[in-house]
Design a protein around this motif. Sequence first.
Motif, PDB file in Angstrom:
ATOM      1  N   LYS A  20     -78.621 -52.635 -56.760  1.00 30.79           N
ATOM      2  CA  LYS A  20     -78.197 -51.661 -57.763  1.00 30.79           C
ATOM      3  C   LYS A  20     -78.008 -50.298 -57.117  1.00 30.79           C
ATOM      4  CE  LYS A  20     -79.955 -53.799 -61.927  1.00 30.79           C
ATOM      5  NZ  LYS A  20     -80.884 -53.706 -63.053  1.00 30.79           N
ATOM      6  N   TRP A  21     -78.642 -50.108 -55.978  1.00 34.85           N
ATOM      7  CA  TRP A  21     -78.479 -48.861 -55.237  1.00 34.85           C
ATOM      8  C   TRP A  21     -76.992 -48.607 -54.958  1.00 34.85           C
ATOM      9  CZ3 TRP A  21     -76.369 -47.086 -50.754  1.00 34.85           C
ATOM     10  CH2 TRP A  21     -76.760 -45.811 -50.337  1.00 34.85           C
ATOM     11  N   MET A  22     -76.250 -49.652 -54.663  1.00 34.69           N
ATOM     12  CA  MET A  22     -74.818 -49.496 -54.382  1.00 34.69           C
ATOM     13  C   MET A  22     -74.089 -48.940 -55.597  1.00 34.69           C
ATOM     14  SD  MET A  22     -74.305 -50.232 -51.236  1.00 34.69           S
ATOM     15  CE  MET A  22     -72.528 -50.181 -51.246  1.00 34.69           C
ATOM     16  N   ASP A  23     -74.408 -49.437 -56.778  1.00 34.94           N
ATOM     17  CA  ASP A  23     -73.744 -48.964 -57.991  1.00 34.94           C
ATOM     18  C   ASP A  23     -74.230 -47.588 -58.399  1.00 34.94           C
ATOM     19  OD1 ASP A  23     -72.394 -51.413 -58.156  1.00 34.94           O
ATOM     20  OD2 ASP A  23     -74.024 -52.305 -59.319  1.00 34.94           O
ATOM     21  N   ARG A  24     -75.488 -47.344 -58.221  1.00 32.33           N
ATOM     22  CA  ARG A  24     -76.112 -46.133 -58.732  1.00 32.33           C
ATOM     23  C   ARG A  24     -76.016 -44.962 -57.761  1.00 32.33           C
ATOM     24  NH1 ARG A  24     -81.209 -48.026 -59.190  1.00 32.33           N
ATOM     25  NH2 ARG A  24     -81.698 -47.038 -57.230  1.00 32.33           N
ATOM     26  N   ASP A  25     -76.250 -45.198 -56.468  1.00 27.55           N
ATOM     27  CA  ASP A  25     -76.423 -44.092 -55.521  1.00 27.55           C
ATOM     28  C   ASP A  25     -75.363 -43.968 -54.436  1.00 27.55           C
ATOM     29  OD1 ASP A  25     -78.786 -43.399 -56.830  1.00 27.55           O
ATOM     30  OD2 ASP A  25     -79.979 -44.744 -55.588  1.00 27.55           O
ATOM     31  N   PHE A  26     -74.730 -45.068 -54.055  1.00 29.72           N
ATOM     32  CA  PHE A  26     -73.808 -45.031 -52.918  1.00 29.72           C
ATOM     33  C   PHE A  26     -72.703 -43.998 -53.111  1.00 29.72           C
ATOM     34  CE2 PHE A  26     -70.074 -46.330 -50.518  1.00 29.72           C
ATOM     35  CZ  PHE A  26     -70.604 -46.411 -49.242  1.00 29.72           C
ATOM     36  N   LYS A  27     -72.101 -43.989 -54.276  1.00 31.93           N
ATOM     37  CA  LYS A  27     -71.001 -43.054 -54.539  1.00 31.93           C
ATOM     38  C   LYS A  27     -71.475 -41.609 -54.421  1.00 31.93           C
ATOM     39  CE  LYS A  27     -67.508 -41.756 -57.898  1.00 31.93           C
ATOM     40  NZ  LYS A  27     -66.989 -41.935 -59.241  1.00 31.93           N
ATOM     41  N   GLN A  28     -72.647 -41.320 -54.945  1.00 30.68           N
ATOM     42  CA  GLN A  28     -73.188 -39.968 -54.888  1.00 30.68           C
ATOM     43  C   GLN A  28     -73.417 -39.539 -53.433  1.00 30.68           C
ATOM     44  OE1 GLN A  28     -76.963 -39.517 -56.854  1.00 30.68           O
ATOM     45  NE2 GLN A  28     -76.956 -37.294 -56.659  1.00 30.68           N
ATOM     46  N   TYR A  29     -73.973 -40.424 -52.623  1.00 27.55           N
ATOM     47  CA  TYR A  29     -74.182 -40.107 -51.214  1.00 27.55           C
ATOM     48  C   TYR A  29     -72.846 -39.913 -50.494  1.00 27.55           C
ATOM     49  CZ  TYR A  29     -79.217 -40.792 -51.208  1.00 27.55           C
ATOM     50  OH  TYR A  29     -80.564 -40.649 -51.426  1.00 27.55           O
ATOM     51  N   SER A  30     -71.873 -40.750 -50.805  1.00 27.26           N
ATOM     52  CA  SER A  30     -70.550 -40.607 -50.192  1.00 27.26           C
ATOM     53  C   SER A  30     -69.937 -39.258 -50.528  1.00 27.26           C
ATOM     54  CB  SER A  30     -69.605 -41.718 -50.669  1.00 27.26           C
ATOM     55  OG  SER A  30     -69.991 -42.953 -50.148  1.00 27.26           O
ATOM     56  N   GLU A  31     -69.998 -38.901 -51.801  1.00 27.70           N
ATOM     57  CA  GLU A  31     -69.436 -37.623 -52.233  1.00 27.70           C
ATOM     58  C   GLU A  31     -70.149 -36.443 -51.582  1.00 27.70           C
ATOM     59  OE1 GLU A  31     -69.656 -37.926 -56.491  1.00 27.70           O
ATOM     60  OE2 GLU A  31     -67.841 -39.161 -56.601  1.00 27.70           O
ATOM     61  N   SER A  32     -71.464 -36.537 -51.454  1.00 28.29           N
ATOM     62  CA  SER A  32     -72.237 -35.461 -50.817  1.00 28.29           C
ATOM     63  C   SER A  32     -71.877 -35.327 -49.344  1.00 28.29           C
ATOM     64  CB  SER A  32     -73.734 -35.726 -50.963  1.00 28.29           C
ATOM     65  OG  SER A  32     -74.111 -35.702 -52.311  1.00 28.29           O
ATOM     66  N   ALA A  33     -71.768 -36.444 -48.648  1.00 29.87           N
ATOM     67  CA  ALA A  33     -71.406 -36.405 -47.226  1.00 29.87           C
ATOM     68  C   ALA A  33     -70.013 -35.814 -47.047  1.00 29.87           C
ATOM     69  CB  ALA A  33     -71.480 -37.804 -46.625  1.00 29.87           C
ATOM     70  N   LEU A  34     -69.073 -36.227 -47.879  1.00 32.00           N
ATOM     71  CA  LEU A  34     -67.711 -35.697 -47.777  1.00 32.00           C
ATOM     72  C   LEU A  34     -67.668 -34.206 -48.116  1.00 32.00           C
ATOM     73  CD1 LEU A  34     -65.752 -38.710 -49.264  1.00 32.00           C
ATOM     74  CD2 LEU A  34     -65.548 -37.806 -46.936  1.00 32.00           C
ATOM     75  N   ALA A  35     -68.464 -33.784 -49.084  1.00 38.98           N
ATOM     76  CA  ALA A  35     -68.513 -32.366 -49.435  1.00 38.98           C
ATOM     77  C   ALA A  35     -69.059 -31.541 -48.266  1.00 38.98           C
ATOM     78  CB  ALA A  35     -69.363 -32.153 -50.682  1.00 38.98           C
TER      79      ALA A  35
END
Length: 180
Positions: free
Chosen positions: A21-36
């Motif tokens: 569930k980490w992939m659905d819940r957190d992966f996108k947020q981490y990706s967006e933070s890294a890109l920012a």
Amino acid sequence: MLNKILLVCLLFSAGSSLTCKWMDRDFKQYSESALALLKTMKTNSTNSIDDIEVDDAVAFPNELYKHASKESREERLSFVAHVLDEIYALFEENQTRASWPENTVDDFLDIISQQANGVRRCAGKQTTNHHKKNHRKMSLYFKRLSRHVLEHMDYSADAWEFVREEVRIHLHKVHLLASS
């Protein structure tokens, strides 16, 4: 006895689905933070990254992403974790001449590390020999990026800007790969 076996199986499968569930819940947020963070690290150099001469040895490894996209979810996630580990190692190199603040790099590395760990938990099993070949090719690509760009250009701000842009593209690719 059958109830106990069923309970153990149920708990085991529930635990593994909770991890992913980490992939659905957190992966996108981490990706967006890294890109920012990468975006804030972008320099306003007078040189364009297109002006940097790099040989074909550091050509972007699109074919490795194509191969990985055809694999099972676990193999795709294993590949994503490997790429994130390679990005982490690359950004640990000499950045004294880079134009971004050290704390931004530390935050970026922290996010990449947490993201790799989360993806690795969801990937589960170890990679097969066939897939290790793609991992090895990706490792060689990052080593060439380090040697042919960073070392060759004496870790200059322009070299780091080139690497930053390459990493940005990788982060987009791994996001797409992990989401598929």
